[in-house]
Design a protein around this motif. Structure first.
Motif, PDB file in Angstrom:
ATOM      1  N   GLN A   1      34.303  33.224  48.235  1.00  0.00           N
ATOM      2  CA  GLN A   1      32.957  32.899  47.775  1.00  0.00           C
ATOM      3  C   GLN A   1      32.505  31.504  48.212  1.00  0.00           C
ATOM      4  O   GLN A   1      31.393  31.352  48.727  1.00  0.00           O
ATOM      5  N   PRO A   2      33.325  30.440  48.041  1.00  0.00           N
ATOM      6  CA  PRO A   2      32.867  29.140  48.547  1.00  0.00           C
ATOM      7  C   PRO A   2      32.672  29.116  50.055  1.00  0.00           C
ATOM      8  O   PRO A   2      31.758  28.457  50.552  1.00  0.00           O
TER       9      PRO A   2
ATOM     10  N   VAL B   1      37.916  31.328  36.668  1.00  0.00           N
ATOM     11  CA  VAL B   1      37.785  32.471  35.759  1.00  0.00           C
ATOM     12  C   VAL B   1      36.320  32.902  35.671  1.00  0.00           C
ATOM     13  O   VAL B   1      35.990  34.087  35.836  1.00  0.00           O
ATOM     14  N   ILE B   2      35.434  31.935  35.427  1.00  0.00           N
ATOM     15  CA  ILE B   2      34.016  32.260  35.295  1.00  0.00           C
ATOM     16  C   ILE B   2      33.480  32.882  36.583  1.00  0.00           C
ATOM     17  O   ILE B   2      32.764  33.903  36.560  1.00  0.00           O
ATOM     18  N   LEU B   3      33.819  32.284  37.732  1.00  0.00           N
ATOM     19  CA  LEU B   3      33.308  32.786  39.013  1.00  0.00           C
ATOM     20  C   LEU B   3      33.815  34.187  39.296  1.00  0.00           C
ATOM     21  O   LEU B   3      33.053  35.065  39.726  1.00  0.00           O
ATOM     22  N   ASN B   4      35.090  34.441  39.055  1.00  0.00           N
ATOM     23  CA  ASN B   4      35.641  35.782  39.290  1.00  0.00           C
ATOM     24  C   ASN B   4      34.954  36.821  38.414  1.00  0.00           C
ATOM     25  O   ASN B   4      34.593  37.912  38.885  1.00  0.00           O
TER      26      ASN B   4
ATOM     27  N   LEU C   1      41.026  39.677  38.614  1.00  0.00           N
ATOM     28  CA  LEU C   1      41.386  39.777  37.205  1.00  0.00           C
ATOM     29  C   LEU C   1      42.831  39.364  36.960  1.00  0.00           C
ATOM     30  O   LEU C   1      43.147  38.796  35.905  1.00  0.00           O
ATOM     31  N   ALA C   2      43.706  39.625  37.922  1.00  0.00           N
ATOM     32  CA  ALA C   2      45.102  39.181  37.778  1.00  0.00           C
ATOM     33  C   ALA C   2      45.168  37.662  37.722  1.00  0.00           C
ATOM     34  O   ALA C   2      45.916  37.084  36.920  1.00  0.00           O
ATOM     35  N   ILE C   3      44.383  36.989  38.573  1.00  0.00           N
ATOM     36  CA  ILE C   3      44.346  35.525  38.562  1.00  0.00           C
ATOM     37  C   ILE C   3      43.758  35.026  37.251  1.00  0.00           C
ATOM     38  O   ILE C   3      44.275  34.083  36.636  1.00  0.00           O
ATOM     39  N   CYS C   4      42.662  35.653  36.798  1.00  0.00           N
ATOM     40  CA  CYS C   4      42.054  35.246  35.528  1.00  0.00           C
ATOM     41  C   CYS C   4      43.053  35.336  34.382  1.00  0.00           C
ATOM     42  O   CYS C   4      43.165  34.408  33.562  1.00  0.00           O
ATOM     43  N   ARG C   5      43.759  36.458  34.297  1.00  0.00           N
ATOM     44  CA  ARG C   5      44.712  36.618  33.191  1.00  0.00           C
ATOM     45  C   ARG C   5      45.832  35.595  33.289  1.00  0.00           C
ATOM     46  O   ARG C   5      46.257  35.023  32.269  1.00  0.00           O
TER      47      ARG C   5
END
Length: 244
Positions: free
Chosen positions: A37-38, A143-146, A211-215
């Motif tokens: 994304q960036p 987390v927010i961006l994902n 989602l794996a990274i977020c968790r």
């Protein structure tokens, strides 16, 4: 009979090699997913700056603003790379005090293009009083961006109603509770249980890492991540972080 220990050792060595390959594959997928994304924002705003400079006369203020967004997205990409490295090494990251509103505002330029492209309205309703969080600010933004990008992707094929995403938060006792709701098609029951598994994606072009990274991030911060059906459409992802 005497070659059994050798076979067992060979099987163990192969399992270790395969485990190492899986870890490398997951790390590579994590890096690719998090910087996508960036990097897209860098390319988009660099192209915009060139177009402003090609005007006759050149639109210098607009070009300067676009280049400022390029610099911001570049800094975010570098910070995300360091964050992914910390996650891979199981490092705790840098836990600072910051206001969630400010971190969300920093992300909005990265989301402008996909929101406009898919005609999606993003609304924010953050907790009043600008309460502080104590977390790694880069990982909080990840987390927010994902979750916001997942909501945007869930809305790409939605027709017959306005496409909306709502990011909200509230202070609930000793935790801050965040929710990202979309009014898309929702999550298929057969996909729901595997959503948080690394390298699994319910999307044809997904990498299965968001989602794996977020968790992983939220677990490291003492938080939680879960989802529920939206009303009357879509899905809502919730997560919590301890308040300082």
């Amino acid at each position: 009979m005497h070659d059994f220990p050798q076979r067992r050792n060979a099987d163990l060595a192969q399992a270790q090699r395969l485990g190492g390959m899986d870890a490398m594959r997951e790390l590579a997928a994590s890096i690719a997913h998090e910087v996508r994304q960036p990097l897209a924002a860098i390319a988009l705003n660099a192209d915009a700056a060139l177009r402003w400079l090609d005007h006759d006369p050149p639109r210098l203020d607009e070009a300067r603003a676009a280049l400022a967004l390029v610099a911001s997205a570049g800094s975010h990409a570098g910070a995300v790379l360091r964050s992914v490295h910390d996650l891979a090494c199981k490092a705790s990251g840098s836990h600072d005090h910051f206001v969630a509103d400010d971190a969300v505002r920093d992300l909005l330029p990265l989301l402008r293009a996909p929101l406009q492209r898919h005609a999606i309205h993003l609304e924010t309703q953050l907790a009043p009083g600008r309460p502080l969080l104590r977390a790694d600010p880069v990982q909080f933004r990840q987390v927010i961006l994902n979750l916001l990008m997942n909501a945007i992707e869930a809305l790409r094929d939605t027709a017959g109603r306005p496409r909306t995403v709502l990011l909200s938060s509230r202070l609930d006792g000793g935790v801050q509770h965040f929710s990202i709701a979309d009014n898309g098609a929702g999550i298929a029951p057969q996909a729901a249980e595997r959503l948080y598994h690394a390298l699994y994606s319910s999307k044809p072009d997904g990498m299965g890492m968001g989602l794996a990274i977020c968790r992983r991030i939220l677990d490291a911060h003492g938080g939680r991540l879960w989802h529920a059906p939206g009303t009357p459409h879509g899905s809502v992802f919730h997560f919590t972080l301890p308040a300082p």
